[in-house]
Design a protein around this motif. Sequence first.
Motif, PDB file in Angstrom:
ATOM      1  N   LEU A   1      65.280 -19.602  50.642  1.00 48.78           N
ATOM      2  CA  LEU A   1      63.938 -19.613  50.668  1.00 48.78           C
ATOM      3  C   LEU A   1      63.512 -18.593  51.934  1.00 48.78           C
ATOM      4  O   LEU A   1      63.873 -18.976  53.004  1.00 48.78           O
ATOM      5  N   GLU A   2      62.650 -17.659  51.370  1.00 52.76           N
ATOM      6  CA  GLU A   2      62.136 -16.533  52.481  1.00 52.76           C
ATOM      7  C   GLU A   2      60.783 -16.725  52.613  1.00 52.76           C
ATOM      8  O   GLU A   2      59.964 -16.645  51.502  1.00 52.76           O
ATOM      9  N   GLN A   3      60.263 -16.910  53.603  1.00 53.24           N
ATOM     10  CA  GLN A   3      58.824 -17.008  53.544  1.00 53.24           C
ATOM     11  C   GLN A   3      57.957 -16.656  55.041  1.00 53.24           C
ATOM     12  O   GLN A   3      58.594 -16.600  56.114  1.00 53.24           O
ATOM     13  N   TYR A   4      56.926 -16.275  54.915  1.00 53.31           N
ATOM     14  CA  TYR A   4      55.936 -16.029  55.987  1.00 53.31           C
ATOM     15  C   TYR A   4      55.528 -17.232  56.401  1.00 53.31           C
ATOM     16  O   TYR A   4      55.204 -18.165  55.386  1.00 53.31           O
ATOM     17  N   PHE A   5      55.319 -17.590  57.545  1.00 52.89           N
ATOM     18  CA  PHE A   5      54.399 -18.936  57.902  1.00 52.89           C
ATOM     19  C   PHE A   5      53.518 -18.750  58.949  1.00 52.89           C
ATOM     20  O   PHE A   5      53.840 -18.027  59.904  1.00 52.89           O
ATOM     21  N   ILE A   6      52.609 -19.701  59.094  1.00 56.06           N
ATOM     22  CA  ILE A   6      51.577 -19.646  60.285  1.00 56.06           C
ATOM     23  C   ILE A   6      51.290 -21.002  60.505  1.00 56.06           C
ATOM     24  O   ILE A   6      51.102 -22.045  59.810  1.00 56.06           O
ATOM     25  N   GLN A   7      51.208 -21.378  61.807  1.00 57.43           N
ATOM     26  CA  GLN A   7      50.601 -22.824  62.293  1.00 57.43           C
ATOM     27  C   GLN A   7      49.588 -22.626  63.189  1.00 57.43           C
ATOM     28  O   GLN A   7      49.780 -21.827  64.077  1.00 57.43           O
ATOM     29  N   PHE A   8      48.375 -23.400  63.111  1.00 64.66           N
ATOM     30  CA  PHE A   8      47.551 -23.131  63.853  1.00 64.66           C
ATOM     31  C   PHE A   8      46.372 -24.430  63.833  1.00 64.66           C
ATOM     32  O   PHE A   8      46.431 -25.180  62.935  1.00 64.66           O
ATOM     33  N   PHE A   9      45.879 -24.435  65.162  1.00 62.88           N
ATOM     34  CA  PHE A   9      44.980 -25.821  65.294  1.00 62.88           C
ATOM     35  C   PHE A   9      43.471 -25.380  64.805  1.00 62.88           C
ATOM     36  O   PHE A   9      43.231 -24.036  64.971  1.00 62.88           O
ATOM     37  N   GLU A  10      42.942 -26.295  64.157  1.00 66.28           N
ATOM     38  CA  GLU A  10      41.470 -25.957  63.980  1.00 66.28           C
ATOM     39  C   GLU A  10      40.592 -26.709  64.668  1.00 66.28           C
ATOM     40  O   GLU A  10      40.643 -27.773  65.170  1.00 66.28           O
ATOM     41  N   GLU A  11      39.403 -25.986  65.117  1.00 64.91           N
ATOM     42  CA  GLU A  11      38.466 -26.698  65.885  1.00 64.91           C
ATOM     43  C   GLU A  11      37.056 -26.416  65.354  1.00 64.91           C
ATOM     44  O   GLU A  11      36.917 -25.282  64.583  1.00 64.91           O
ATOM     45  N   SER A  12      36.210 -27.346  65.307  1.00 64.56           N
ATOM     46  CA  SER A  12      34.833 -27.310  64.865  1.00 64.56           C
ATOM     47  C   SER A  12      33.938 -28.069  65.801  1.00 64.56           C
ATOM     48  O   SER A  12      33.915 -28.872  66.421  1.00 64.56           O
ATOM     49  N   SER A  13      32.564 -27.520  65.564  1.00 63.95           N
ATOM     50  CA  SER A  13      31.433 -27.791  66.503  1.00 63.95           C
ATOM     51  C   SER A  13      31.187 -29.334  66.498  1.00 63.95           C
ATOM     52  O   SER A  13      30.754 -29.838  67.217  1.00 63.95           O
ATOM     53  N   ASP A  14      31.243 -29.776  64.890  1.00 58.92           N
ATOM     54  CA  ASP A  14      30.971 -31.124  64.764  1.00 58.92           C
ATOM     55  C   ASP A  14      32.098 -32.003  64.737  1.00 58.92           C
ATOM     56  O   ASP A  14      32.174 -33.357  64.413  1.00 58.92           O
ATOM     57  N   GLY A  15      33.171 -31.530  65.248  1.00 57.05           N
ATOM     58  CA  GLY A  15      34.693 -32.266  65.037  1.00 57.05           C
ATOM     59  C   GLY A  15      34.972 -32.564  63.651  1.00 57.05           C
ATOM     60  O   GLY A  15      36.090 -33.407  63.451  1.00 57.05           O
ATOM     61  N   MET A  16      34.816 -32.055  62.699  1.00 60.32           N
ATOM     62  CA  MET A  16      35.042 -32.216  61.162  1.00 60.32           C
ATOM     63  C   MET A  16      35.890 -31.097  60.766  1.00 60.32           C
ATOM     64  O   MET A  16      35.585 -30.063  60.719  1.00 60.32           O
ATOM     65  N   SER A  17      37.052 -31.365  60.376  1.00 59.70           N
ATOM     66  CA  SER A  17      38.067 -30.489  59.629  1.00 59.70           C
ATOM     67  C   SER A  17      37.295 -30.093  58.180  1.00 59.70           C
ATOM     68  O   SER A  17      36.843 -30.795  57.537  1.00 59.70           O
ATOM     69  N   LEU A  18      37.774 -28.751  57.980  1.00 63.08           N
ATOM     70  CA  LEU A  18      37.243 -28.163  56.510  1.00 63.08           C
ATOM     71  C   LEU A  18      37.893 -29.085  55.322  1.00 63.08           C
ATOM     72  O   LEU A  18      37.286 -29.335  54.504  1.00 63.08           O
ATOM     73  N   PHE A  19      39.103 -29.666  55.928  1.00 67.32           N
ATOM     74  CA  PHE A  19      39.853 -30.513  54.883  1.00 67.32           C
ATOM     75  C   PHE A  19      39.747 -31.884  54.996  1.00 67.32           C
ATOM     76  O   PHE A  19      40.452 -32.554  54.574  1.00 67.32           O
TER      77      PHE A  19
END
Length: 288
Positions: free
Chosen positions: A77-95
């Motif tokens: 398997l060959e893949q690009y990957f990214i790992q990142f934290f999410e922050e929001s003003s109301d503390g609620m994730s998009l997901f």
Amino acid sequence: MIKRILTHSFSLMNVDLVKLDSKWNYRNVVSPYHRVYYITGGEGEISHFEKKLKLEKGYLYIIPSFTLCNLSCDSFLEQYFIQFFEESSDGMSLFASNRSIFKVEAQEVDVINFKRLLSINPGRGINRSDDPKIYEKDVYYKEYQELNMKQNTSQFLETQGILLQLVARFTSPEIIVQRKREHIPVKILDTISYIVINLHTPLSVKSMAERVYLNPEYFSRLFEQYTGMRPLAYINEKRIERAQYLIMTSRSKYTEIAKMTGFESLSHFSRTFKRITGMSAKAYEKFL
């Protein structure tokens, strides 16, 4: 519209192009950050409870933070990957309303974005091991945060822009159940920040309402209106998220974690952990 989108920001950890084999086979992986994959060759699989997705060339995948999943590759398997934290003003994730795994067909711009993100953020690969149990340690998180602090303004803004574009590929109505966002009062935003910083301290509705000079009952209704949760439920959810992070990244005992996350006793911590995650802290740790 712009203000709504910019309530979410991202903190990059890793980005790389990797070639994997059958050693890439990990079960019950759960992380406090998002993962996005772009497959350039070979095949693999990710699964989440009853949902399984084949990793195949030409597709993008996202694993939102705190999503329990399995990762596997039979041969190559060959893949690009990214790992990142999410922050929001109301503390609620998009997901927050749909923590699962998702797949969309890649576009030409996605490939360009992955290559560009890698070129302006060199040295972000996982060189020690591809095993989450090894690289998911607090000392390594700090290393990547230091790299973020060294970014100049141009690199920082471009990185944010690319991450926003990639996340946007997974924000269709079928994936994201958007809660209508209104202008959040300053007093509620201030309280959210105060909660996140002071999770280890006693937090009561009365004391938080007094901080912003509001009646406790009115404060609770207002808080729920703009976050979707009553204050104490929100606090407990954030405390358990912090506990999950500590279980994954430290060797602290449960009694220490309970204290660091503001629970009055180990039994209170244990009951709350199981109620929110559906499993005991000990069972959760065994999954890691």
